[in-house]
Design a protein around this motif. Structure first.
Motif, PDB file in Angstrom:
ATOM      1  N   ALA A 191      20.899  63.689 -65.221  1.00 13.52           N
ATOM      2  CA  ALA A 191      20.159  63.282 -66.274  1.00 13.52           C
ATOM      3  C   ALA A 191      20.791  64.840 -66.974  1.00 13.52           C
ATOM      4  O   ALA A 191      20.830  64.159 -68.587  1.00 13.52           O
ATOM      5  N   ALA A 192      20.607  65.432 -66.957  1.00 10.16           N
ATOM      6  CA  ALA A 192      21.658  66.196 -68.018  1.00 10.16           C
ATOM      7  C   ALA A 192      22.727  67.202 -68.466  1.00 10.16           C
ATOM      8  O   ALA A 192      22.947  67.267 -69.476  1.00 10.16           O
ATOM      9  N   SER A 193      23.090  66.511 -67.446  1.00 12.09           N
ATOM     10  CA  SER A 193      24.899  66.171 -67.664  1.00 12.09           C
ATOM     11  C   SER A 193      25.636  65.742 -69.135  1.00 12.09           C
ATOM     12  O   SER A 193      26.497  66.573 -69.986  1.00 12.09           O
ATOM     13  N   VAL A 194      25.762  65.159 -69.285  1.00 15.30           N
ATOM     14  CA  VAL A 194      26.102  64.077 -70.607  1.00 15.30           C
ATOM     15  C   VAL A 194      25.814  65.223 -72.029  1.00 15.30           C
ATOM     16  O   VAL A 194      26.029  65.475 -72.835  1.00 15.30           O
ATOM     17  N   MET A 237      32.013  58.739 -76.854  1.00 10.43           N
ATOM     18  CA  MET A 237      31.894  57.771 -76.057  1.00 10.43           C
ATOM     19  C   MET A 237      30.972  58.972 -75.214  1.00 10.43           C
ATOM     20  O   MET A 237      31.755  59.192 -73.856  1.00 10.43           O
ATOM     21  N   LEU A 238      29.361  57.953 -74.818  1.00  7.12           N
ATOM     22  CA  LEU A 238      29.195  58.381 -73.627  1.00  7.12           C
ATOM     23  C   LEU A 238      28.876  57.278 -72.832  1.00  7.12           C
ATOM     24  O   LEU A 238      28.253  56.485 -72.828  1.00  7.12           O
ATOM     25  N   GLU A 239      29.040  57.656 -71.502  1.00 13.70           N
ATOM     26  CA  GLU A 239      28.789  57.412 -70.220  1.00 13.70           C
ATOM     27  C   GLU A 239      28.062  57.684 -69.369  1.00 13.70           C
ATOM     28  O   GLU A 239      28.474  59.425 -68.797  1.00 13.70           O
ATOM     29  N   VAL A 283      35.663  65.205 -72.120  1.00  6.20           N
ATOM     30  CA  VAL A 283      35.084  66.290 -72.010  1.00  6.20           C
ATOM     31  C   VAL A 283      34.369  66.530 -70.349  1.00  6.20           C
ATOM     32  O   VAL A 283      34.005  66.227 -69.883  1.00  6.20           O
ATOM     33  N   VAL A 284      34.901  68.262 -70.006  1.00 10.44           N
ATOM     34  CA  VAL A 284      34.818  68.026 -68.589  1.00 10.44           C
ATOM     35  C   VAL A 284      34.507  69.662 -68.493  1.00 10.44           C
ATOM     36  O   VAL A 284      34.817  70.729 -68.746  1.00 10.44           O
ATOM     37  N   THR A 285      32.847  69.559 -67.611  1.00  9.93           N
ATOM     38  CA  THR A 285      32.289  70.924 -67.734  1.00  9.93           C
ATOM     39  C   THR A 285      31.940  70.786 -65.858  1.00  9.93           C
ATOM     40  O   THR A 285      30.882  71.450 -66.109  1.00  9.93           O
ATOM     41  N   VAL A 286      31.924  70.003 -65.482  1.00 13.13           N
ATOM     42  CA  VAL A 286      31.773  69.862 -64.194  1.00 13.13           C
ATOM     43  C   VAL A 286      32.464  70.992 -63.279  1.00 13.13           C
ATOM     44  O   VAL A 286      31.692  71.357 -61.969  1.00 13.13           O
ATOM     45  N   ASP A 287      33.288  71.454 -62.962  1.00 18.72           N
ATOM     46  CA  ASP A 287      33.881  72.745 -62.892  1.00 18.72           C
ATOM     47  C   ASP A 287      32.489  73.772 -62.761  1.00 18.72           C
ATOM     48  O   ASP A 287      32.408  74.469 -62.552  1.00 18.72           O
ATOM     49  N   GLN A 288      32.434  74.495 -64.147  1.00 17.82           N
ATOM     50  CA  GLN A 288      31.383  75.135 -64.297  1.00 17.82           C
ATOM     51  C   GLN A 288      29.496  74.767 -63.881  1.00 17.82           C
ATOM     52  O   GLN A 288      29.169  76.097 -63.603  1.00 17.82           O
ATOM     53  N   HIS A 289      29.015  73.307 -64.214  1.00 15.94           N
ATOM     54  CA  HIS A 289      27.798  73.377 -63.796  1.00 15.94           C
ATOM     55  C   HIS A 289      27.816  72.304 -62.642  1.00 15.94           C
ATOM     56  O   HIS A 289      26.417  72.428 -62.406  1.00 15.94           O
ATOM     57  N   VAL A 310      32.392  61.597 -73.609  1.00 14.57           N
ATOM     58  CA  VAL A 310      31.462  62.636 -72.554  1.00 14.57           C
ATOM     59  C   VAL A 310      30.889  61.692 -71.469  1.00 14.57           C
ATOM     60  O   VAL A 310      29.704  61.190 -72.060  1.00 14.57           O
ATOM     61  N   PRO A 311      30.924  62.185 -70.678  1.00  9.54           N
ATOM     62  CA  PRO A 311      30.899  61.484 -69.584  1.00  9.54           C
ATOM     63  C   PRO A 311      29.941  62.260 -68.710  1.00  9.54           C
ATOM     64  O   PRO A 311      29.921  63.188 -68.364  1.00  9.54           O
TER      65      PRO A 311
END
Length: 321
Positions: A281-284, A304-306, A270-276, A246-247
């Motif tokens: 700091a909120a992205s992870v 893994m969070l990064e 996990v990819v959510t950059v297309d939607q958000h 989860v980057p």
């Protein structure tokens, strides 16, 4: 051993969803230009009455509900943000008050896009040493308030939102749930590559985001691959053991390049950059909540969070759900 175990997660987004086409109507850009360079198709922009604090409170409340707990069960709030409601007091104290809590520590952490990793690691240390039993860790931003809407190279990249986790100190076995290993880094010499050109002590203004995108990209791929390797080594794991990464959701190209350096398929990222878009700091925590709620992340998964952000700051945490 004592570990910080995730009890619940939650997230919150502003009401207004802005597509690339809508943005192109007011900025010199296009849907094709944004998608090709970033993978972003839309973002959420805070409107009147929506602040970092209101979004953080909504995300925290959702995380408490998911955990089956109330604010009476919490004795720590750590909130990561670069866009607080006020210079002071800490936005975390306002979240505490809105949730009906009082007396226990609540404070903000500022590490920009790496902020949630810094906040989570801080809360984890406090839980493992007995300073607290249960914490709400939040990443929340209204980056739209510090964007230069005349600068198409930055204003198209960011969005607003919040994500939260409720974590609890538990005595677990070595293969049990919880945060297993974390590493944090910073290199202030690179601050001019990604920064805000204002502040209370310098200009007396809020300022706007400024970024040298190409240089940030290069450092991000190298630094993130390095810290992920450090965390895996500390945990005694291989990249192939990871169920999900989860980057920080900055740019689809960065996510792809980091996955390739780890030898992991994008199907496990996990990819959510297309939607958000990039919610800093909120992205992870926002991406983690989405993947948990849609069933991708399951109990027992190794995650893994990064993240890397302005400063530069960067870090990673390995946890079992």
């Amino acid at each position: 051993m004592i570990r910080s175990v995730i009890r619940g997660t939650g997230s919150a987004l502003p009401k207004d969803c802005v597509s690339n086409d809508e943005l192109a109507a007011r900025v010199d850009t296009s849907d094709e230009w944004i998608r090709e360079r970033t993978g972003i198709t839309q973002r959420y922009i805070a409107g009147e009455g929506e602040t970092t604090g209101t979004l953080a409170t909504a995300a925290a409340r959702a995380a408490l509900d998911d955990a089956g707990l109330t604010i009476a069960d919490i004795d720590l709030i750590v909130l990561a943000t670069a866009t607080p409601d006020n210079t002071f007091p800490a936005t975390a104290t306002q979240v505490q008050s809105r949730l009906g809590g009082a007396g226990f520590p609540a404070f903000d952490v500022a590490a920009v896009c790496s902020g949630f990793l810094y906040a989570l690691t801080t809360a984890d240390a406090m839980l493992r040493t007995g300073m607290a039993k249960r914490a709400i860790v939040i990443g929340a931003e209204t980056f739209s308030r510090i964007l230069d809407w005349e600068d198409r190279t930055t204003c198209v990249l960011f969005g607003d939102g919040a994500g939260a986790m409720v974590i609890e100190a538990q005595d677990v076995t070595e293969d049990g749930p919880g945060i297993i290993a974390s590493r944090l880094h910073a290199e202030g010499e690179h601050c001019e590559m990604l920064y805000v050109d204002g502040g209370p002590s310098t200009t007396g203004t809020v300022g706007h985001v400024r970024m040298k995108g190409r240089e940030v990209f290069r450092h991000a791929v190298v630094n993130l691959a390095g810290v992920l390797g450090e965390v895996l080594a500390e945990a005694g794991c291989e990249a192939s053991d990871i169920d999900w990464v989860v980057p920080h959701q900055a740019n689809l190209r960065i996510l792809d390049a980091t996955a390739r350096k780890l030898g992991l398929p994008m199907e496990r990222v996990v990819v959510t950059v297309d939607q958000h878009a990039n919610t800093s700091a909120a992205s992870v925590p926002l991406a983690f909540d989405v993947a948990k709620k849609d069933g991708r992340i399951q109990p027992g998964d190794l995650v893994m969070l990064e993240a890397m952000g302005g400063g530069f700051t960067w870090g990673a945490s390995l946890l079992r759900v």
